[in-house]
Design an enzyme around this catalytic site. Structure first.
Site, PDB file in Angstrom:
ATOM      1  N   LYS A  36      -4.815  -1.576  -0.773  1.00  0.00           N
ATOM      2  CA  LYS A  36      -3.544  -1.989  -1.351  1.00  0.00           C
ATOM      3  C   LYS A  36      -3.468  -3.496  -1.254  1.00  0.00           C
ATOM      4  O   LYS A  36      -4.043  -4.129  -0.368  1.00  0.00           O
ATOM      5  CB  LYS A  36      -2.354  -1.325  -0.649  1.00  0.00           C
ATOM      6  CG  LYS A  36      -2.151  -1.690   0.810  1.00  0.00           C
ATOM      7  CD  LYS A  36      -1.442  -2.984   1.117  1.00  0.00           C
ATOM      8  CE  LYS A  36      -0.145  -3.109   0.364  1.00  0.00           C
ATOM      9  NZ  LYS A  36       0.479  -4.470   0.616  1.00  0.00           N
ATOM     10  N   THR A  48       2.794  -1.045  -1.599  1.00  0.00           N
ATOM     11  CA  THR A  48       4.110  -1.664  -1.418  1.00  0.00           C
ATOM     12  C   THR A  48       4.580  -2.154  -2.791  1.00  0.00           C
ATOM     13  O   THR A  48       5.158  -1.397  -3.554  1.00  0.00           O
ATOM     14  CB  THR A  48       4.074  -2.804  -0.383  1.00  0.00           C
ATOM     15  OG1 THR A  48       2.994  -3.689  -0.692  1.00  0.00           O
ATOM     16  CG2 THR A  48       3.887  -2.243   1.022  1.00  0.00           C
ATOM     17  N   THR A  74      -2.868  -9.983   2.013  1.00  0.00           N
ATOM     18  CA  THR A  74      -2.081  -8.814   2.400  1.00  0.00           C
ATOM     19  C   THR A  74      -2.716  -7.709   1.674  1.00  0.00           C
ATOM     20  O   THR A  74      -2.280  -7.244   0.667  1.00  0.00           O
ATOM     21  CB  THR A  74      -0.616  -8.793   1.998  1.00  0.00           C
ATOM     22  OG1 THR A  74       0.026  -9.720   2.787  1.00  0.00           O
ATOM     23  CG2 THR A  74       0.050  -7.504   2.408  1.00  0.00           C
TER      24      THR A  74
END
Length: 407
Positions: A179, A153, A190
């Site tokens: 990621k 992202t 995250t």
């Protein structure tokens, strides 16, 4: 034990793929697939946030209850978090479509999502993406790298690694990709992390290895103090190496755990160093602590301090901020015994001795802190325990990135 090229496709029997499904953005790959030719044992650890994304709930159920797993489908752009019953239903729909396309059981499919919270997935695009993934899948290193890039992202680089070791007279491979760049904080982040291995190991021992290792790897990183809704670490083992099954804590188990630690440590540090807007990986080592728990708490307190992180960005040896962060951590220690050093590829410099500044060169300190990887080492002289935590500096760009994230 050796590091080899590749990621999730390095282990025998695994394939991967990437596809551009336009989940949120056009002109980039945004879906990834990990597929095993044979059934896998699965283990996982997940976010400690009370607000859990739908994929986390789905994967927790599959890891706990399914007899085996064979595929993982990942999308970036939309997190499928805070989406209610509809969002959870989309997890089931994703697994059902993947099961149909790949001819595997529905409860053998894990799903993962990352991106903006609160938006519903465009299921027709996602289903088309699954077909594209099947058509694109393969076992080369390039397939693995493509998958690692598709799950990014705000990451600036893809993150993957593979290692090999010998267990029971057989060559065993462990590969991984992840990621993570923002909304990263200890007790997962995250982060989506996926590890594949061809080792033959029981489900119980695989979960034990994963749960123990995450304490010293993914749970020791922080970028911004925010524990995400989507944190997921999944490990799949398909037995293709044909080593004698690891069913107890023996030497084979310890060898596997050591190799897993290399993979997870590398991925964790790559995430910390790729924090949103970051210019440096910041490592905090605590030695001489009374207990491991004390060392962990002290290192996390320093690595998560906004003032310390800002000083690292400014290449400023502001040691008072470090001692302050240690002081409010809740750990009891004698500040008048603390020694503190800064180190990097440019050298190592003692900053304080027994709680008092030594006669060091600010110019030399700045030179050491100007490297892309810097370490603060504190010896509290209370015992023999040690721990390390990883984070990054805090820059102007962190605010810019997160102010504009949904646009």
């Amino acid at each position: 034990m050796k590091t080899i090229s590749g990621g999730v496709t390095a282990a025998k029997g695994f394939e991967a793929a990437a596809a551009a499904a336009e989940i949120k953005y056009k002109g980039r790959t945004d879906m990834a697939l990990i597929y095993s030719e044979t059934p896998c044992q699965a283990a996982g650890t997940f976010t400690t946030n009370v607000v859990k994304a739908a994929p986390v709930k789905w994967d927790q159920k599959i890891v706990a209850e399914s007899p085996f797993v064979q595929a993982v489908v990942v999308n970036s752009g939309i997190a499928n978090a805070c989406t209610g019953a509809e969002g959870y239903g989309y997890c089931k729909d994703t697994a059902r479509e993947c099961a149909r396309v790949l001819d595997v059981p529905e409860d053998a499919v894990l799903v993962a999502s990352t991106g903006v919270i609160g938006m519903q997935l465009p299921m027709e695009r996602l289903k088309k993406g699954i077909t594209l993934l099947k058509e694109a899948k393969g076992s080369t290193a390039e397939h693995g790298t493509a998958a690692a890039k598709a799950i990014m992202t705000t990451d600036t680089v893809h993150k993957e690694i593979a290692v090999q070791t010998e267990i029971g007279g057989k060559t065993v491979t462990i590969g991984g990709m992840c990621k993570g760049s923002g909304m990263i904080h200890p007790n997962m982040c995250t982060m989506l992390a996926f590890v594949t291995t061809d080792v033959c190991i029981s489900k119980e021992m695989l979960q034990k290895a994963v749960s123990e290792d995450v304490k010293d790897t993914f749970n020791m990183i922080s970028v911004d103090g925010d524990t995400s809704t989507n944190d997921t670490l999944l490990v799949l083992a398909n037995k293709a190496a044909e080593n004698p099954e690891i069913a107890e804590e023996n030497e084979d188990f310890r060898q596997f755990a050591a190799a897993l630690n290399i993979v997870n440590t590398y991925l964790a540090k790559k995430m910390a160093g790729d924090g949103e807007g970051a210019t440096a990986l910041f490592e905090v080592k605590i030695v001489g602590a009374k207990t491991k728990e004390d060392a962990v708490t002290l290192s996390k307190s320093v690595v998560t301090s906004s003032l310390v992180k800002a000083a690292i960005y400014g290449h400023d040896a502001n040691w008072g901020r470090i001692l302050c962060a240690m002081g409010y951590s809740g750990v009891q220690f004698d500040p008048e015994k603390v020694d503190l050093f800064f180190e990097s590829k440019a050298g190592k410099l003692q900053i304080i001795e027994n709680g008092v500044a030594v006669d060091y060169s600010e110019k030399e300190a700045t030179r050491i802190l100007s490297e892309p990887e810097v370490t603060a080492l504190a010896d509290v002289k209370m015992g023999d325990a040690a721990a390390a935590a990883w984070g990054c500096d805090l820059t102007y760009d962190y605010v810019k990135i997160n102010a504009d994230y949904r646009s």
